[in-house]
Design a protein around this motif. Sequence first.
Motif, PDB file in Angstrom:
ATOM      1  N   ARG A 102      -2.749   6.061  -2.885  1.00  0.00           N
ATOM      2  CA  ARG A 102      -2.050   4.957  -3.525  1.00  0.00           C
ATOM      3  C   ARG A 102      -0.708   4.707  -2.856  1.00  0.00           C
ATOM      4  O   ARG A 102      -0.001   5.642  -2.466  1.00  0.00           O
ATOM      5  N   ILE A 103      -0.371   3.418  -2.754  1.00  0.00           N
ATOM      6  CA  ILE A 103       0.898   2.997  -2.188  1.00  0.00           C
ATOM      7  C   ILE A 103       1.659   2.286  -3.292  1.00  0.00           C
ATOM      8  O   ILE A 103       1.145   1.339  -3.886  1.00  0.00           O
ATOM      9  N   SER A 104       2.858   2.739  -3.591  1.00  0.00           N
ATOM     10  CA  SER A 104       3.639   2.026  -4.593  1.00  0.00           C
ATOM     11  C   SER A 104       5.114   2.080  -4.235  1.00  0.00           C
ATOM     12  O   SER A 104       5.499   2.527  -3.149  1.00  0.00           O
ATOM     13  N   PHE A 105       5.917   1.607  -5.145  1.00  0.00           N
ATOM     14  CA  PHE A 105       7.324   1.418  -4.858  1.00  0.00           C
ATOM     15  C   PHE A 105       8.106   1.749  -6.115  1.00  0.00           C
ATOM     16  O   PHE A 105       7.662   1.464  -7.217  1.00  0.00           O
ATOM     17  N   ALA A 106       9.244   2.388  -5.950  1.00  0.00           N
ATOM     18  CA  ALA A 106      10.014   2.781  -7.132  1.00  0.00           C
ATOM     19  C   ALA A 106      11.485   2.416  -6.963  1.00  0.00           C
ATOM     20  O   ALA A 106      12.110   2.776  -5.967  1.00  0.00           O
ATOM     21  N   ASN A 107      12.000   1.692  -7.926  1.00  0.00           N
ATOM     22  CA  ASN A 107      13.436   1.393  -7.924  1.00  0.00           C
ATOM     23  C   ASN A 107      14.208   2.607  -8.398  1.00  0.00           C
ATOM     24  O   ASN A 107      15.367   2.782  -8.077  1.00  0.00           O
ATOM     25  N   ASP A 108      13.536   3.407  -9.208  1.00  0.00           N
ATOM     26  CA  ASP A 108      14.181   4.572  -9.814  1.00  0.00           C
ATOM     27  C   ASP A 108      13.164   5.721  -9.807  1.00  0.00           C
ATOM     28  O   ASP A 108      12.196   5.705 -10.553  1.00  0.00           O
ATOM     29  N   ARG A 109      13.427   6.678  -8.960  1.00  0.00           N
ATOM     30  CA  ARG A 109      12.488   7.772  -8.770  1.00  0.00           C
ATOM     31  C   ARG A 109      12.233   8.548 -10.070  1.00  0.00           C
ATOM     32  O   ARG A 109      11.091   8.870 -10.401  1.00  0.00           O
ATOM     33  N   ALA A 110      13.292   8.841 -10.786  1.00  0.00           N
ATOM     34  CA  ALA A 110      13.144   9.610 -12.035  1.00  0.00           C
ATOM     35  C   ALA A 110      12.288   8.850 -13.040  1.00  0.00           C
ATOM     36  O   ALA A 110      11.467   9.439 -13.751  1.00  0.00           O
ATOM     37  N   LYS A 111      12.482   7.544 -13.081  1.00  0.00           N
ATOM     38  CA  LYS A 111      11.702   6.731 -14.008  1.00  0.00           C
ATOM     39  C   LYS A 111      10.235   6.712 -13.594  1.00  0.00           C
ATOM     40  O   LYS A 111       9.345   6.756 -14.448  1.00  0.00           O
TER      41      LYS A 111
END
Length: 265
Positions: free
Chosen positions: A116-125
């Motif tokens: 899976r490829i995704s993107f995170a603005n906030d790693r902890a979230k």
Amino acid sequence: MPELPEVETFRRYFDRTSLHQKIKEVRLYSPEMIRGISPKKLREELRGHEFVSTGRHGKYLFAQLDSGKDLVLHFGMTGHLKYFNDPKKSPSYVRLLIQFPNDYNLAFDCLRKLGRISFANDRAKFIADKKLGPDVLADDFDFNKFLEIVSQKKGSVKSILMNQHTLAGIGNLYADEILFQSRIHPSQRINELSKAKKKRLFDAIKPVLVATIERKADWAKLPKNYLLNDRGKEGKCPLCGRTLMRETVAGRTTYYCPRHQSLKR
DNA sequence: AATATTGTTCAGCA
DNA sequence: GTGCTGAACAATAT
């Protein structure tokens, strides 16, 4: 392949190859593997930026950009990374390709498209949203924490080790190795383990993973008393030579030594 | 040709 | 809510 030791090996490889270079172009060959962001947006977030650092939680790899946001990769069963220049050296199942100005490329290759490829603005979230348990290599993952988590569980030890919501990073193969090293039967109920056995189990987790990472996840280099190389048809226990048992536990093919991993307490 | 495969997720059931 | 099972996903190797 990719459980925690492999993902950590990929992370270090990423660090050595792909940081601090402007991303020239992004090619997404398998858009169906993307989650939570559109291909267009992903390209916008990456192109013209550069990776500044990496992180990992369980089997997830985070590649942080100069924007502070993270490209997030999960490798499924068959994913891996390859940094290459010569097109002849390109892997065969490239799903995402990141091109740098020096004409090198970082490929996310994945035969079966279970990565899976995704993107995170906030790693902890992101980690919280995925409801991941603690990374088993984290410094603050100690025996007390392990006991606390595990004391609320009742399933087989193997299912507990493999459940990413409980503990993050261990999959089918390393669960078997950890259980072999701690001499615990995979089907044993966790709540039936004495505290001493829980300690033995905990004490096997980090050493197995660390030893594998130190060898860049090359099983051929693992100590002789490891089970991993003996999985498969007619595998023998590296300690006593008995044929390993093969059965399904927690839904997955499981190998263990009937002599060294008995079901009794 | 049937079977197996390191991953996650979800439905169905006790 | 918990835990287990099986299926689905996808593509290949044996």
